[in-house]
Design a protein around this motif. Structure first.
Motif, PDB file in Angstrom:
ATOM      1  N   SER A   1       0.819  -1.116  -0.108  1.00  0.00           N
ATOM      2  CA  SER A   1       0.117  -0.094  -0.005  1.00  0.00           C
ATOM      3  C   SER A   1       0.929   1.339  -0.091  1.00  0.00           C
ATOM      4  N   ARG A   2       2.047   1.289   0.422  1.00  0.00           N
ATOM      5  CA  ARG A   2       3.163   2.328   0.259  1.00  0.00           C
ATOM      6  C   ARG A   2       3.340   2.661  -0.928  1.00  0.00           C
ATOM      7  N   VAL A   3       3.220   1.758  -1.945  1.00  0.00           N
ATOM      8  CA  VAL A   3       3.707   1.972  -3.291  1.00  0.00           C
ATOM      9  C   VAL A   3       2.534   2.707  -3.994  1.00  0.00           C
ATOM     10  N   GLY A   4       2.789   3.834  -4.777  1.00  0.00           N
ATOM     11  CA  GLY A   4       1.679   4.687  -5.459  1.00  0.00           C
ATOM     12  C   GLY A   4       1.723   4.124  -6.899  1.00  0.00           C
ATOM     13  N   GLN A   5       1.731   4.896  -8.036  1.00  0.00           N
ATOM     14  CA  GLN A   5       1.652   4.555  -9.199  1.00  0.00           C
ATOM     15  C   GLN A   5       2.824   3.794  -9.760  1.00  0.00           C
ATOM     16  N   ILE A   6       2.506   2.818 -10.488  1.00  0.00           N
ATOM     17  CA  ILE A   6       3.752   1.910 -10.976  1.00  0.00           C
ATOM     18  C   ILE A   6       3.787   2.105 -12.552  1.00  0.00           C
TER      19      ILE A   6
END
Length: 721
Positions: A121-126
């Motif tokens: 969840s700490r990762v935004g747009q990939i």
């Protein structure tokens, strides 16, 4: 003693009010008389706060190395809000293969990497690999960008959790490594934490051996450990609780551990030795009262001086620096509190049993009562030959200090993490595939109206190798992001010139950022704040000594002589870490500079430790001066009663610091060499030679105080008779 001195002494005693115990003496007497209550209170305090201590490594943060309010920090914050987290704190996943990344097997690895990132969840747009941008020309290296959906501290924790699962995706001919600033700080913190733990373990046997030699008994040697453990457990738990209010760097705990050990040893040495002397004249409780009324004042003054020195670091508006200083100060507060309450209670309980566990060699030494005090004999020699020893000490210190003139500083390069660290392997893969400046890509955020002009400036700058197409924000903010790849490595000094040029040429409203630029902005901040911090530390140290000793000349000598040992330590650091002398012996590759945070932070630490020894010497000398009115006795008696403490405490600290010099990563080596050399020089050449010689040269004038100043200062006495 001359007639004038004798009359002066009788006059001072006649004018003095009837003797009564001071505040610290009464506190020590109360603690010794209520030892069980004090012990119970500390057990409860340590148990309550210590319950949180095991969480310290996971609760404390790993980032915060930034210049608050700088352009680069603004760029990062704008990128987090408006560009899907494509900020300096984003995580880059490098997939390097022995065949094109379009190969189905390699593409499957990329898909699995995206899946691992997407589950956090700490990762935004990939952003998947883009041909012409994040896929190399030979088609065998691709980069997956994982935007930051959390603050930089959380992204470092995300890197902690993600880098190993991503590395496990590596297959035959395919290597997967996470890199980027967040991963770098993750690897950096882990390497340094492991090195500091290893150094602590190596230093304990040496520390215990020196403590037994210094204290002469196993029971007494255990008292510094009591203070250290109480202070560390309480401060570690407090740091965990404070993270609920503000992020705190993991380095705060590392440095707090070191300072708790240092001060625990210093304070216990000083008080126990004075307690033993007092036991020969009275019972345990009265001995505690006398000890706290004399040496206890010096300990309190020393603790306040350490706190004031470290508080000056708060002038640097950087979260990492402020939290590190705050963590050390918290440990100092708890160790000082334990020294002034817990230690007197234990001493009162032990009484003459403090000498239990005395080795046979120590008993034989105690039996040889006819042998004179070695430091008293040294003081007499210095009094007879002040010029010889004073000039020799000064020549050595100045010779070591001269190289500091050519000292260069910069922020750490990628070489500060081990070669097998994820961040470094990914960094190398990106450089090989995309060019030397690719790991330090610049980010320029500009209003949509000025983005064409900004892109033109970037394309025409001689320091830029390539410019990405402008990416407008999808949220309608009217901002655009342009990324540019410099021609040089992120740690190359030429990058700073490129950034300065761009900031001058870019249109109004355009901001330059990126991980490498954040380092440059932090270095500029440190350079600008260094004179302020150094001046504040020295000035406040002088004022505290003046407040306690009521002697302007002595206070000035005590504060200013600390600058000599500090300059000599940094001169030695230049020879070792900038010029590379001894790098093979210590096992590192010189960067050609000293890490940029070293001058500010290490200066405050060195000055704090140096003032610790200064207070012990000068407070004891002032005690002798109050008792006798004889400048000669002040010097000789001060050395006789504090020299052993300074020598032994410095021996422990030098041993501890030099074990850090043997640890793996470069920053602990810098810390170990700089602090170890500083303590060695300060104790042996400044406190035990130069400062006594200066007191000899100034004589009675050293203790003179103008009447107008005396009326402004409080009456602080260090003698008890």
């Amino acid at each position: 003693m001359s007639v004038a001195q004798s009359l002066g002494r009788r006059t001072r005693k006649a004018d003095r009010p009837p003797e009564r115990d001071g505040i610290l003496g009464r506190l020590g007497g109360w603690a010794a008389g209520h030892a069980r209550l004090v012990l119970l209170a500390w057990v409860v305090l340590v148990a309550v706060l210590g319950a949180f201590a095991p969480k310290v490594n996971s609760a404390l943060s790993g980032a915060g190395w930034q210049a608050d309010g700088s352009d680069s920090v603004q760029v990062r914050e704008l990128a987090e809000r408006h560009f899907g987290g494509n900020a300096s704190s984003a995580i880059q996943v490098v997939v390097k293969a022995d065949r094109p990344v379009t190969d189905p097997a390699v593409a499957a690895v990329v898909d699995r990497a995206v899946g691992v990132l997407d589950a956090d969840s700490r990762v935004g747009q990939i952003v998947r690999p883009q041909p012409g941008a994040t896929v190399s020309q030979d088609g065998r290296t691709a980069v997956v960008l994982a935007g930051a959906a959390a603050d930089p501290n959380e992204m470092v924790r995300a890197a902690d959790d993600l880098k190993d699962p991503l590395a496990k995706l590596s297959a035959d001919g395919v290597q997967v490594r996470a890199t980027g600033a967040s991963v770098l700080w993750s690897d950096f913190n882990k390497a340094n934490h492991d090195a500091m733990m290893k150094s602590e373990m190596l230093s304990w046997p040496v520390t215990m051996a020196i403590l037994v030699l210094a204290f002469g008994s196993l029971v007494a040697a255990g008292l510094p450990l009591l203070l250290t453990l109480a202070g560390l457990a309480a401060s570690a738990g407090s740091l965990v609780l404070l993270t609920e209010l503000t992020p705190i760097s993991i380095w705060a705990m590392n440095f707090a551990m070191m300072f708790a050990l240092a001060l625990g040893i210093d304070y216990a040495l000083f008080l126990v030795m004075r307690f033993r002397d007092a036991l020969g004249r009275s019972g345990p409780v009265r001995a505690v009262v006398e000890t706290m009324d004399t040496a206890g004042k010096a300990v309190l003054l020393s603790g306040v001086t350490v706190l004031v020195s470290l508080s000056a670091v708060m002038l640097v508006p950087s979260p990492a620096f402020r939290s590190m200083a705050g963590g050390i100060m918290l440990a100092v507060v708890f160790v000082l509190a334990a020294t002034l309450t817990l230690l007197p209670a234990v001493l009162g309980m032990l009484g003459r049993r403090i000498d239990l566990g005395t080795p046979p060699w120590a008993r034989r030494k105690e039996a040889a009562t006819a042998r004179p005090n070695r430091f008293e004999a040294w003081g007499r020699l210095l009094w007879r030959r002040p010029a010889l020893f004073g000039i020799a000490a000064t020549v050595v210190l100045v010779a070591l200090a001269l190289p500091v003139v050519g000292l260069r500083t910069a922020m750490p390069s990628i070489t500060v993490v081990p070669e097998d660290a994820s961040a470094r392997m990914g960094y190398s893969a990106v450089q090989q595939a995309f060019g030397p400046g690719a790991p330090g890509a610049l980010q320029v955020i500009a209003p949509q109206s000025g983005v064409e002009a900004a892109s033109s400036v970037l394309r025409n700058d001689p320091g830029i190798a390539g410019v990405m197409p402008a990416a407008p924000a999808a949220d309608g903010s009217g901002l655009s992001l342009v990324q540019a790849v410099p021609k040089v490595d992120p740690s190359d000094p030429a990058l700073a010139q490129t950034v300065d040029r761009l900031r001058a040429d870019l249109p109004d409203g355009a901001l330059v950022g990126g991980a490498a630029v954040e380092n440059l902005d932090l270095k500029d901040l440190l350079d600008s704040k260094t004179p302020l911090v150094l001046g504040t530390v020295v000035g406040l140290g002088f004022l505290l000594l003046l407040f306690a000793l009521r002697a302007p000349l002595v206070a000035a000598l005590g504060a200013l002589t600390s600058l000599l040992s500090t300059a000599a330590a940094f001169g030695a650091a230049r020879l070792v870490f900038q010029d590379g002398h001894g790098s093979g012996l210590l096992g590192f590759t010189p960067q050609g500079f000293l890490d940029g945070w070293a001058p500010v932070f290490f200066f405050a630490m060195i000055f704090a430790i140096a003032m610790d020894y200064t207070v012990f010497l000068l407070a004891t000398a002032k005690e002798e001066w109050e008792r006798t009115g004889d400048a000669r006795q002040a010097v000789i008696g001060g050395l006789a009663r504090s020299g052993r403490v300074i020598f032994a405490a410095a021996g422990v600290m030098v041993a501890v610091f030099f074990t850090f010099a043997l640890s793996g990563p470069l920053p602990p080596k810098e810390m170990g060499v700089i602090l170890g050399v500083a303590v060695l020089l300060d104790a042996l050449l400044v406190r035990l030679v130069l400062l006594p010689v200066l007191l000899r040269a100034t004589g009675r004038a050293a203790w003179w105080c103008p009447r107008w100043l005396g009326r402004l200062l409080p009456e602080v006495r260090f003698s008890h008779d």
